[in-house]
Design a protein around this motif. Structure first.
Motif, mmCIF file in Angstrom:
data_model
loop_
_atom_site.group_PDB
_atom_site.id
_atom_site.type_symbol
_atom_site.label_atom_id
_atom_site.label_comp_id
_atom_site.label_asym_id
_atom_site.label_seq_id
_atom_site.Cartn_x
_atom_site.Cartn_y
_atom_site.Cartn_z
ATOM 1 N N CYS A 83 0.796 -1.223 -0.050
ATOM 2 C CA CYS A 83 0.283 0.016 -0.035
ATOM 3 C C CYS A 83 0.879 1.192 -0.023
ATOM 4 O O CYS A 83 1.919 1.246 0.715
ATOM 5 C CB CYS A 83 -1.084 0.000 1.216
ATOM 6 S SG CYS A 83 -1.971 1.405 1.421
ATOM 7 N N CYS A 86 -0.370 3.698 3.451
ATOM 8 C CA CYS A 86 0.194 3.426 4.956
ATOM 9 C C CYS A 86 1.246 2.391 4.936
ATOM 10 O O CYS A 86 2.002 2.360 5.885
ATOM 11 C CB CYS A 86 -1.025 2.601 5.720
ATOM 12 S SG CYS A 86 -1.601 0.827 5.115
ATOM 13 N N HIS A 95 -8.434 -3.997 1.536
ATOM 14 C CA HIS A 95 -7.384 -3.075 2.079
ATOM 15 C C HIS A 95 -7.648 -1.700 1.840
ATOM 16 O O HIS A 95 -7.681 -0.694 2.615
ATOM 17 C CB HIS A 95 -5.995 -3.409 1.878
ATOM 18 C CG HIS A 95 -4.808 -2.496 2.510
ATOM 19 N ND1 HIS A 95 -4.557 -2.670 3.954
ATOM 20 C CD2 HIS A 95 -4.204 -1.301 2.224
ATOM 21 C CE1 HIS A 95 -3.843 -1.506 4.239
ATOM 22 N NE2 HIS A 95 -3.604 -0.922 3.279
ATOM 23 N N CYS A 100 -7.441 0.246 5.246
ATOM 24 C CA CYS A 100 -6.380 1.402 5.153
ATOM 25 C C CYS A 100 -6.522 2.373 6.139
ATOM 26 O O CYS A 100 -7.864 2.792 6.286
ATOM 27 C CB CYS A 100 -5.974 1.716 3.735
ATOM 28 S SG CYS A 100 -4.517 2.849 3.660
ATOM 29 N N ARG A 156 -8.500 8.000 -2.264
ATOM 30 C CA ARG A 156 -7.419 7.500 -2.443
ATOM 31 C C ARG A 156 -6.585 7.872 -3.723
ATOM 32 O O ARG A 156 -5.325 8.084 -3.620
ATOM 33 C CB ARG A 156 -7.587 5.930 -2.458
ATOM 34 C CG ARG A 156 -6.651 4.886 -2.347
ATOM 35 C CD ARG A 156 -6.707 3.579 -2.317
ATOM 36 N NE ARG A 156 -5.539 2.785 -1.991
ATOM 37 C CZ ARG A 156 -5.045 2.656 -0.654
ATOM 38 N NH1 ARG A 156 -5.906 3.217 0.152
ATOM 39 N NH2 ARG A 156 -3.803 2.167 -0.567
HETATM 40 ZN ZN LIG Z 1 -3.045 1.164 3.407
#
Ligand SMILES: [Zn+2]
Length: 315
Positions: A83, A86, A95, A100, A156
């Protein structure tokens, strides 16, 4: 293939999470890998009362075709699936949308204004966690979940690929207002709202319609329903627009982030402007602009010079 754990870890998670076993469609041995199949379970996505773009997002999530790093890594082995926000786990769909830190922050923030399922129901109940969760949810909750997950994904992408300006404090009022205005367009507009007939290539007509329920526009016209959320501390705002035809079908919807607005009225004015831009994209006139901000309606329809700061939005 039905809803069966595909890996030992999935099996463990499934036991621990114990999702409601009411996905009879999956349990009966039908596969969810065919998104075009006639399974009623897909209706939970394609017939959900959400904008079409959110249905498409839901379908991509359910079919695991979102561009999460785990999927990218599967095709391009030189990429890392960790990821990028994070750095604590591989970025699969669950996730990115649930586990996340970003997803948790927005979900927890939305709990202050929406009732959402308990955290235990967001656990990874297998590869088909999303479809199971959406299908198990009551229709009203399903809509909220799809709006929420869609916004998490947008947020995101904004951080990873965009300007990184999206924030939880803006996303919360934005989601509230987007869902609210979308519902208004579908069912009821609420108490009397300001409306003005709008001809983009001509002029704003100062008619004022008093309504208690949303009514479809006249034959051949379209309705442009807009709304905005404004944060008084950060001065940031988000706005949404939903355009429907005289049959009530949604033909276009959008949202926009506004990094600075002096007031809620300015945010509402920019929401109107965004609605007009979207209307131009549809190439459909005339349109009826619907906003719940009476002050903006007065500015638009007044022949006098308005000295308020949001007046400049329409110049
Ligand atoms: Zn993450």
């Amino acid at each position: 293939m039905g809803f069966r754990p595909h890996r030992p870890s999935d099996e463990n998670l499934e036991r621990r999470c114990n999702p409601k076993p009411c996905l009879n469609h999956l349990a009966s041995g039908q596969s969810s890998s065919d998104p075009l199949g006639d399974r009623p379970v897909w209706d939970s996505i394609w017939k959900a009362n959400v904008p079409q773009k959110i249905r498409v997002f839901g379908w991509r999530t359910a079919t695991n075709t979102l561009a999460v790093l785990e999927n990218v890594h599967r095709r391009i082995s030189t990429t890392r699936p960790t990821c990028s926000i994070c750095g604590s786990a591989e970025e699969d769909t669950h996730h990115a949308l649930v586990e996340c830190t970003l997803a948790k922050a927005l979900r927890h923030g939305m709990r202050s204004v929406w009732t959402l399922p308990p955290e235990s129901e967001f656990c990874k109940s297998g590869k088909e966690w999303f479809l199971i969760m959406i299908t198990n949810a009551a229709p009203e909750m399903r809509v909220k979940l799809m709006f929420l997950f869609w916004r998490v994904w947008h947020h995101r992408n904004n951080i990873v690929h965009g300007d990184g300006k999206a924030s939880v404090s803006v996303s919360i009022p934005f989601l509230q207002n987007y869902l609210s205005s979308f519902k208004d367009a579908n069912v009821t507009l609420g108490s009397s709202k300001g409306k003005g007939l709008l001809y983009p290539s001509q002029s704003l007509v100062s008619s004022h319609v008093d309504v208690s329920k949303w009514l479809p526009p006249p034959a051949g016209a379209v309705s442009v329903c807009v709304d905005a959320g404004w944060d008084a501390v950060s001065k940031r705002a988000g706005s949404g627009a939903v355009i429907r035809d005289d049959q009530g079908s949604i033909i276009r919807s959008s949202w926009k982030f506004h990094p600075y607005c002096e007031s809620a009225e300015e945010a509402e004015a920019k929401a109107c402007l965004e609605g007009l831009h979207q209307l131009l994209h549809t190439n459909r006139i005339p349109g009826i602009l619907e906003t719940d901000c009476q002050r903006v309606v007065q500015t638009v329809t007044s022949e006098n010079f308005d000295r308020s700061h949001h007046h400049g939005v329409f110049i």
